[in-house]
Design an enzyme around this catalytic site. Structure first.
Site, PDB file in Angstrom:
ATOM      1  N   ASP A   1      20.278 -39.579  18.813  1.00  0.00           N
ATOM      2  CA  ASP A   1      20.907 -39.030  20.030  1.00  0.00           C
ATOM      3  C   ASP A   1      22.439 -39.063  20.051  1.00  0.00           C
ATOM      4  OD1 ASP A   1      18.208 -38.983  20.627  1.00  0.00           O
ATOM      5  OD2 ASP A   1      18.336 -40.159  22.459  1.00  0.00           O
TER       6      ASP A   1
ATOM      7  N   ASP B   1      17.884 -35.876  22.333  1.00  0.00           N
ATOM      8  CA  ASP B   1      17.299 -36.002  23.669  1.00  0.00           C
ATOM      9  C   ASP B   1      17.341 -34.595  24.268  1.00  0.00           C
ATOM     10  OD1 ASP B   1      16.288 -38.170  25.283  1.00  0.00           O
ATOM     11  OD2 ASP B   1      18.029 -37.975  26.625  1.00  0.00           O
TER      12      ASP B   1
ATOM     13  N   HIS C   1      14.006 -32.811  35.077  1.00  0.00           N
ATOM     14  CA  HIS C   1      13.192 -33.828  34.378  1.00  0.00           C
ATOM     15  C   HIS C   1      12.965 -35.046  35.280  1.00  0.00           C
ATOM     16  CE1 HIS C   1      12.287 -36.883  31.196  1.00  0.00           C
ATOM     17  NE2 HIS C   1      11.572 -35.867  30.771  1.00  0.00           N
TER      18      HIS C   1
ATOM     19  N   LYS D   1      13.014 -34.784  21.669  1.00  0.00           N
ATOM     20  CA  LYS D   1      12.128 -35.652  22.452  1.00  0.00           C
ATOM     21  C   LYS D   1      12.547 -35.623  23.911  1.00  0.00           C
ATOM     22  CE  LYS D   1      15.000 -39.622  21.411  1.00  0.00           C
ATOM     23  NZ  LYS D   1      15.499 -39.805  22.782  1.00  0.00           N
TER      24      LYS D   1
ATOM     25  N   CYS E   1      17.406 -45.807  23.427  1.00  0.00           N
ATOM     26  CA  CYS E   1      16.684 -45.023  22.416  1.00  0.00           C
ATOM     27  C   CYS E   1      16.678 -45.669  21.031  1.00  0.00           C
ATOM     28  CB  CYS E   1      17.207 -43.599  22.395  1.00  0.00           C
ATOM     29  SG  CYS E   1      16.758 -42.745  23.939  1.00  0.00           S
TER      30      CYS E   1
END
Ligand code: VGL
Ligand code: ZN
Length: 197
Positions: free
Chosen positions: A9, A47, A53, A106, A151
């Site tokens: 990321d 990401d 979201h 992801k 992450c």
């Protein structure tokens, strides 16, 4: 005994001026570019959230960034809107070398977040990365990127649990550190047998 570098990321929204800027996030770019020279296989994660979201505070009534809510799969930190699919914030840092073998996205399902490169936050839905690595005979992983305590740590812990030999290059990572999350992540990784370098 092949090995891979997994770059987590390194995107504009996690770097200075980004929507969820990690302190000194940009400082990971140079050491990661250097590390890439030592690895035949380089995987980058991105990401990659749809607008609205469920990990965005703005999606929930009267919630604020860094609040925590209970989701069907457990507790979830709420973030500022970040890494929205196709936005400039979701792009890799402009100085990051992106000639990797695989770019794994992801967090693209609205109702479940995905910190780890291996499993979504429900801990059940696989991203497919495990199969990719096993098919290629890769057993040793080095991880670097953003953020150390989210992450990167979630990916390292899943990888260790799956039986990979895992090292995290801390000089090429930076953390968010929310209520002690960085110390917790380092302790959890150590306990899981992740090498911290
Ligand atoms: C991340 C929070 C939300 C990360 C991603 O890359 O560590 N953190 N989404
Ligand atoms: Zn995210």
């Amino acid at each position: 005994m092949s090995q891979a570098l997994i770059v987590i990321d390194v995107q504009n929204d996690f770097c200075s001026g980004g929507a969820l800027a990690v302190p000194d996030g940009d400082e990971v770019v140079a050491p990661i570019n250097d590390l890439m020279r030592d690895f035949a296989t380089v995987i980058l994660t991105q990401d990659w959230h749809p607008a609205g979201h469920s990990s965005f505070a703005s999606t929930h009534v009267s919630k604020h960034p860094f609040d925590t809510i209970e989701m069907s799969y457990g507790s979830q930190v709420l973030w500022p809107d970040h890494c929205v699919q196709g936005s400039a914030g979701a792009e890799f840092h402009p100085d990051l070398i992106t000639r990797g073998d695989l770019i794994l996205r992801k967090g693209f399902r609205s109702v479940v977040d995905s910190y780890s490169a291996f499993f979504e936050n429900d801990k059940k839905t696989a991203t497919g990365l495990e199969g990719y690595l096993r098919n290629r005979g890769i057993t040793r992983l080095t991880l670097a990127g953003l953020a150390t305590d989210f992450c990167v740590a979630f990916s390292a812990l899943d990888a260790a649990r799956l039986g990979f030999d895992v090292t995290v290059e801390l000089q090429a990572c930076r953390g968010i550190d929310l209520d002690g999350s960085l110390d917790r992540a380092l302790a959890d990784m150590t306990a899981a047998g992740v090498g911290l370098k």
